[in-house]
Design a protein around this motif. Structure first.
Motif, PDB file in Angstrom:
ATOM      1  N   GLN A   1      87.998 -19.225 -29.773  1.00 40.08           N
ATOM      2  CA  GLN A   1      87.129 -19.980 -28.879  1.00 40.08           C
ATOM      3  C   GLN A   1      87.870 -21.089 -28.130  1.00 40.08           C
TER       4      GLN A   1
ATOM      5  N   GLY B   1      91.880 -19.190 -37.673  1.00 32.28           N
ATOM      6  CA  GLY B   1      90.889 -19.801 -38.541  1.00 32.28           C
ATOM      7  C   GLY B   1      89.965 -20.725 -37.772  1.00 32.28           C
ATOM      8  N   MET B   2      89.339 -21.615 -38.511  1.00 25.63           N
ATOM      9  CA  MET B   2      88.399 -22.576 -37.940  1.00 25.63           C
ATOM     10  C   MET B   2      89.098 -23.923 -37.768  1.00 25.63           C
ATOM     11  N   HIS B   3      89.011 -24.451 -36.552  1.00 25.80           N
ATOM     12  CA  HIS B   3      89.642 -25.727 -36.201  1.00 25.80           C
ATOM     13  C   HIS B   3      88.573 -26.809 -36.101  1.00 25.80           C
TER      14      HIS B   3
ATOM     15  N   HIS C   1      86.506 -21.592 -33.727  1.00 24.68           N
ATOM     16  CA  HIS C   1      87.506 -20.615 -34.151  1.00 24.68           C
ATOM     17  C   HIS C   1      88.639 -20.597 -33.128  1.00 24.68           C
ATOM     18  N   THR C   2      89.824 -20.206 -33.569  1.00 22.12           N
ATOM     19  CA  THR C   2      90.965 -20.118 -32.661  1.00 22.12           C
ATOM     20  C   THR C   2      90.604 -19.349 -31.392  1.00 22.12           C
TER      21      THR C   2
ATOM     22  N   CYS D   1      92.522 -27.644 -39.664  1.00 16.24           N
ATOM     23  CA  CYS D   1      91.964 -26.295 -39.623  1.00 16.24           C
ATOM     24  C   CYS D   1      91.967 -25.668 -41.009  1.00 16.24           C
TER      25      CYS D   1
END
Length: 177
Positions: free
Chosen positions: A11, A43-45, A8-9, A59
Motif C-alpha cells: 500500500q 509486512g505491516m508498517h 502493508h508494504t 514494521c
C-alpha cells in the motif's frame, strides 16, 4: 503531534518507501544495508508523519521461530526508528503500541533483535529478553548465533515459552536476527 498510519508494504508508493528508507539509514547512522531494508518489506508498517514528512517507522513481518519442537508464527519487529529531531516525545512508544497491537492480534508471539541502546526501552514495555541460546536454521542445518544471545526479545502470546531454552529463527540473508 505526529499522526500514525498503518499500511502493508504493497500500500506504500515509491516515494513513501524512499522516505522510510532514508529515515532508517539516517537513524542507524548509515549502518542500514540492502539486507536490512529487505527484512522489513512484505509486512505491516507503522508510519509516523508530521507536516507531510515521515518522522518515525516500525514494521512487523512474519517469521518462523522454532522452540521446544514447534514452529511458531512470529510477528518479527523490524526498522524501529524515530528521526533525531523528534526523539524524547514518546513517538517510539506510540509506534510500538501499534506494533504490539498487530503482534498480539495476528501472531503466536512477537520477537525482535535489539540494539544495545534500546535494551531498556523494550524491557520497560514488557518484552522479555531471551536468556537461552539462539540459532538459525541455515542452509546447512542449525547454526548457533552466539553473537545474538542476550539481544533477542520476545513478547509472549498464546504459546508457552521457556526463556532459557533454545530459540531458532528461519534463514535470511544478512543479519539473521
Amino acid at each position: 503531534m505526529a499522526g500514525l498510519t498503518v499500511a502493508h508494504t504493497a500500500q506504500l508508493d515509491t516515494a513513501e518507501l524512499a522516505a522510510v528508507r532514508a529515515l532508517l539509514t539516517e537513524a542507524f547512522d548509515g549502518d542500514f544495508d540492502d539486507h536490512d531494508w529487505d527484512h522489513g518489506l512484505g509486512g505491516m508498517h507503522v508510519l509516523a508523519r508530521e507536516g507531510g514528512r515521515t518522522v518515525g517507522h516500525a514494521c512487523v513481518v512474519q517469521r518462523r521461530l522454532l522452540h521446544r519442537g514447534r514452529s511458531l508464527r512470529a510477528g518479527y519487529v523490524e526498522g524501529v526508528a524515530v528521526h533525531a529531531g523528534h526523539r524524547g516525545r514518546g513517538l517510539g512508544a506510540r509506534l510500538m503500541d501499534a506494533v504490539e497491537h498487530l503482534v498480539r492480534g495476528g501472531y503466536q508471539l512477537g520477537a525482535l533483535s535489539s540494539s544495545e541502546q534500546a535494551l531498556g526501552f523494550y524491557a520497560a514495555r514488557g518484552w522479555q529478553r531471551w536468556r537461552g541460546p539462539t540459532s538459525v536454521l541455515g542452509p546447512g542445518g542449525p547454526q548457533p548465533t552466539p553473537d545474538d544471545d542476550g539481544g533477542v526479545f520476545v513478547l509472549p502470546g498464546s504459546v508457552p515459552l521457556a526463556l532459557t531454552g533454545e530459540l531458532t529463527c528461519d534463514w535470511r540473508d544478512g543479519d539473521v536476527w
